[in-house]
Design a protein around this motif. Structure first.
Motif, PDB file in Angstrom:
ATOM      1  N   GLU A  35      11.139   3.245   5.802  1.00  0.00           N
ATOM      2  CA  GLU A  35      11.539   4.369   6.642  1.00  0.00           C
ATOM      3  C   GLU A  35      10.726   5.617   6.312  1.00  0.00           C
ATOM      4  OE1 GLU A  35      13.764   4.148   8.988  1.00  0.00           O
ATOM      5  OE2 GLU A  35      15.255   2.613   8.467  1.00  0.00           O
ATOM      6  N   ALA A  36      10.204   5.688   5.079  1.00  0.00           N
ATOM      7  CA  ALA A  36       9.491   6.874   4.619  1.00  0.00           C
ATOM      8  C   ALA A  36       7.999   6.827   4.915  1.00  0.00           C
ATOM      9  CB  ALA A  36       9.698   7.045   3.112  1.00  0.00           C
ATOM     10  N   ILE A  37       7.530   5.715   5.494  1.00  0.00           N
ATOM     11  CA  ILE A  37       6.104   5.498   5.736  1.00  0.00           C
ATOM     12  C   ILE A  37       5.882   5.303   7.232  1.00  0.00           C
ATOM     13  CG2 ILE A  37       4.119   4.051   5.171  1.00  0.00           C
ATOM     14  CD1 ILE A  37       5.709   3.097   2.691  1.00  0.00           C
ATOM     15  N   LEU A  38       4.882   5.970   7.771  1.00  0.00           N
ATOM     16  CA  LEU A  38       4.635   5.835   9.209  1.00  0.00           C
ATOM     17  C   LEU A  38       4.331   4.390   9.591  1.00  0.00           C
ATOM     18  CD1 LEU A  38       2.565   8.994  10.201  1.00  0.00           C
ATOM     19  CD2 LEU A  38       4.792   8.291  11.120  1.00  0.00           C
ATOM     20  N   LEU A  39       3.367   3.784   8.895  1.00  0.00           N
ATOM     21  CA  LEU A  39       2.956   2.415   9.198  1.00  0.00           C
ATOM     22  C   LEU A  39       2.908   1.616   7.903  1.00  0.00           C
ATOM     23  CD1 LEU A  39       0.122   3.286  11.733  1.00  0.00           C
ATOM     24  CD2 LEU A  39       2.394   2.402  12.290  1.00  0.00           C
ATOM     25  N   PRO A  40       4.048   1.107   7.463  1.00  0.00           N
ATOM     26  CA  PRO A  40       4.097   0.419   6.162  1.00  0.00           C
ATOM     27  C   PRO A  40       3.374  -0.913   6.166  1.00  0.00           C
ATOM     28  CG  PRO A  40       6.206   0.242   7.298  1.00  0.00           C
ATOM     29  CD  PRO A  40       5.368   1.169   8.111  1.00  0.00           C
ATOM     30  N   ARG A  41       2.906  -1.284   4.971  1.00  0.00           N
ATOM     31  CA  ARG A  41       2.288  -2.582   4.739  1.00  0.00           C
ATOM     32  C   ARG A  41       3.079  -3.305   3.650  1.00  0.00           C
ATOM     33  NH1 ARG A  41       0.632  -1.953   8.929  1.00  0.00           N
ATOM     34  NH2 ARG A  41      -1.487  -1.600   9.666  1.00  0.00           N
ATOM     35  N   ASP A  42       3.461  -4.533   3.943  1.00  0.00           N
ATOM     36  CA  ASP A  42       4.150  -5.372   2.972  1.00  0.00           C
ATOM     37  C   ASP A  42       3.641  -6.795   3.120  1.00  0.00           C
ATOM     38  OD1 ASP A  42       5.608  -6.677   5.075  1.00  0.00           O
ATOM     39  OD2 ASP A  42       7.113  -5.110   5.042  1.00  0.00           O
ATOM     40  N   PRO A  43       4.127  -7.754   2.320  1.00  0.00           N
ATOM     41  CA  PRO A  43       3.568  -9.108   2.391  1.00  0.00           C
ATOM     42  C   PRO A  43       3.639  -9.756   3.770  1.00  0.00           C
ATOM     43  CG  PRO A  43       4.817  -8.853   0.379  1.00  0.00           C
ATOM     44  CD  PRO A  43       5.053  -7.614   1.185  1.00  0.00           C
ATOM     45  N   GLU A  68       0.866  -1.187   0.000  1.00  0.00           N
ATOM     46  CA  GLU A  68       0.000   0.000   0.000  1.00  0.00           C
ATOM     47  C   GLU A  68       0.892   1.224   0.000  1.00  0.00           C
ATOM     48  OE1 GLU A  68      -3.379   2.298   2.755  1.00  0.00           O
ATOM     49  OE2 GLU A  68      -2.585   0.354   3.391  1.00  0.00           O
ATOM     50  N   PHE A  69       0.642   2.125  -0.932  1.00  0.00           N
ATOM     51  CA  PHE A  69       1.445   3.347  -0.970  1.00  0.00           C
ATOM     52  C   PHE A  69       0.578   4.519  -1.391  1.00  0.00           C
ATOM     53  CE2 PHE A  69       1.921   1.401  -5.172  1.00  0.00           C
ATOM     54  CZ  PHE A  69       1.760   2.473  -6.046  1.00  0.00           C
ATOM     55  N   ILE A  70       1.122   5.712  -1.237  1.00  0.00           N
ATOM     56  CA  ILE A  70       0.395   6.919  -1.625  1.00  0.00           C
ATOM     57  C   ILE A  70       0.798   7.290  -3.051  1.00  0.00           C
ATOM     58  CG2 ILE A  70      -0.061   9.352  -1.146  1.00  0.00           C
ATOM     59  CD1 ILE A  70      -1.217   7.402   0.902  1.00  0.00           C
ATOM     60  N   GLY A  71      -0.174   7.179  -3.955  1.00  0.00           N
ATOM     61  CA  GLY A  71       0.070   7.502  -5.347  1.00  0.00           C
ATOM     62  C   GLY A  71      -0.238   8.956  -5.652  1.00  0.00           C
TER      63      GLY A  71
END
Length: 435
Positions: A422-430, A224-227
């Motif tokens: 590091e650039a995302i407050l609460l990252p989502r990955d697999p 999930e990222f900000i596009g």
């Protein structure tokens, strides 16, 4: 009394003030105790002389633990021994919230905690001046991006994040149970951008969440990222979209340099200034890489190593942190990317690299329905089964193009971070669905 942040204190020497924050460090020398207090603007030193302090102050000070939250009422004194150039002699200390010990990560950063643990305790991990500076930079980026598009007559749109399908296939989509029907989280606002250019808005943009069901455990991918997406009509060719992206990035970098000087100093970051970015063809980029010993197989895209090397070459030769690569092979691009008139194997598409990282992809789109349908068939796609997309082009659609960029990669590239998380407050990955 009004609370004062640390950034204002140097101009208040000799005055009584109220400060609040978290205890970063405690240093006890018997006759003197120092509390290093931090807030969102920096740190301050609270000096407690054992013989002169009141019993109430010394009693509360003896109970304090690192990361506890306190308020301090005291007098500001000049001090050449304090790192900040001042100290506060407390008249009163109020313990607002006591922290448990030990703290699960090293807040001093002297011992580097592993990234997974840091993300588990993200609210602690970012409780420091440098991390707060990072997210101030990210916040300012959002503000500047919005200002740029508004001032250039783009219309902000908000498109659905629950959709019936993707543009090409469902292989990279998150499935959602939508009242008994199959639905998916949006992997791109591409369809909607083109729809509202065709609707007559002509120039549109959106800043919003994008979802990719890719099992990519890399330093540059998240689920999930900000596009940051824009689309504009009545363009001459793909270079019009490149012009817009270039102007955006120049505006962004200049704005941050102007408004967040102190934050950039903390990150020791001074971007290379440039108004025009180099633009080289995919074929030329392949040649440059080959000269450096990096061979790219025919019709293959660049891997991360190639992107880093290419950016290094451009920085050395043309003094630019940015470079556009255009005319990517058609075999590697979506069916809706327009082909050049005299090159059936190429596309009017491009990528933008920043400090070795691909931060966005754009193209002139194919707006002629008959050609679009033919190109879809070449890719094994039946456009008749994508009626919501197909009908955009059946009732008058202007030549148009645009780009999709990633805010998280902006921060990663700008500050030269090792990992996009590091650039995302609460990252989502697999592997990560919490906190």
């Amino acid at each position: 009394m009004e609370r004062i942040h640390s950034g204002r204190i140097p101009g208040l020497k000799g005055q009584k003030i109220l400060v609040s924050g978290w205890i970063h460090d405690i240093r006890d020398f018997g006759n003197l105790k120092f509390l290093i207090l931090k807030d969102k603007e920096g740190t301050m030193q609270i000096t407690i002389p054992a013989k002169k302090a009141s019993k109430e102050v010394t009693s509360i000070a003896s109970q304090l633990t690192k990361e506890s939250v306190i308020s301090v009422l005291g007098n500001v004194k000049e001090s050449d021994k304090a790192r900040q150039g001042f100290e506060i002699i407390p008249e009163k200390i109020e313990l607002l919230s006591k922290s448990e010990t030990p703290v699960p990560i090293d807040m001093s950063k002297k011992i580097e905690s592993d990234l997974s643990t840091r993300l588990d305790y993200r609210f602690l991990d970012v409780r420091n001046e440098k991390s707060i500076a990072l997210f101030k930079i990210r916040s300012k980026m959002l503000n500047l991006i919005t200002n740029f598009f508004d001032s250039n007559n783009f219309v902000a749109i908000n498109t659905p994040k629950i959709t019936s399908s993707g543009v090409e296939s469902g292989s990279e989509l998150f499935k959602v149970d939508y009242f008994g029907k199959n639905a998916f989280l949006a992997q791109s606002p591409q369809i909607y951008k083109q729809m509202f250019v065709a609707a007559g808005f002509e120039k549109v943009y959106e800043i919003g969440s994008v979802f990719r069901a890719e099992k990519s455990n890399t330093s540059r991918h998240v689920t999930e990222f900000i596009g940051i997406d824009f689309e504009q009509g009545f363009i001459k060719d793909e270079h019009d979209a490149m012009d817009t992206a270039e102007q955006l990035m120049v505006y962004l970098v200049e704005g941050i340099e102007k408004e967040l000087k102190d934050e950039l100093k903390l990150w020791e970051r001074k971007p290379v200034k440039m108004k025009k970015f180099p633009r080289i063809s995919f074929e030329k980029a392949v040649e440059l890489l080959a000269d450096e010993g990096k061979k790219i197989p025919k019709n293959e895209d660049f891997d991360p190593e190639a992107e880093k090397l290419l950016s290094k070459i451009i920085l050395e030769k043309q003094k630019s942190e940015f470079v556009f690569i255009y005319n990517y092979p058609y075999v590697k691009r979506p069916f809706y990317h327009m082909k050049p008139e005299k090159d059936s194997h190429g596309t009017k598409s491009f990528d933008l690299l920043w400090n070795g990282l691909e931060i966005g992809t754009g193209a002139q789109r194919e707006h002629r329905y008959d050609i679009l349908k033919k190109q879809a068939k070449e890719k094994g796609i039946n456009l008749d089964e994508m009626q919501d997309y197909a009908k955009i082009f059946q009732y008058g659609c202007p030549p148009h193009g645009g780009m999709g960029l990633g805010l998280d990669r902006f921060v990663e590239a700008f500050l030269k971070l090792d990992n996009i998380r590091e650039a995302i407050l609460l990252p989502r990955d697999p592997e990560r669905l919490t906190p």
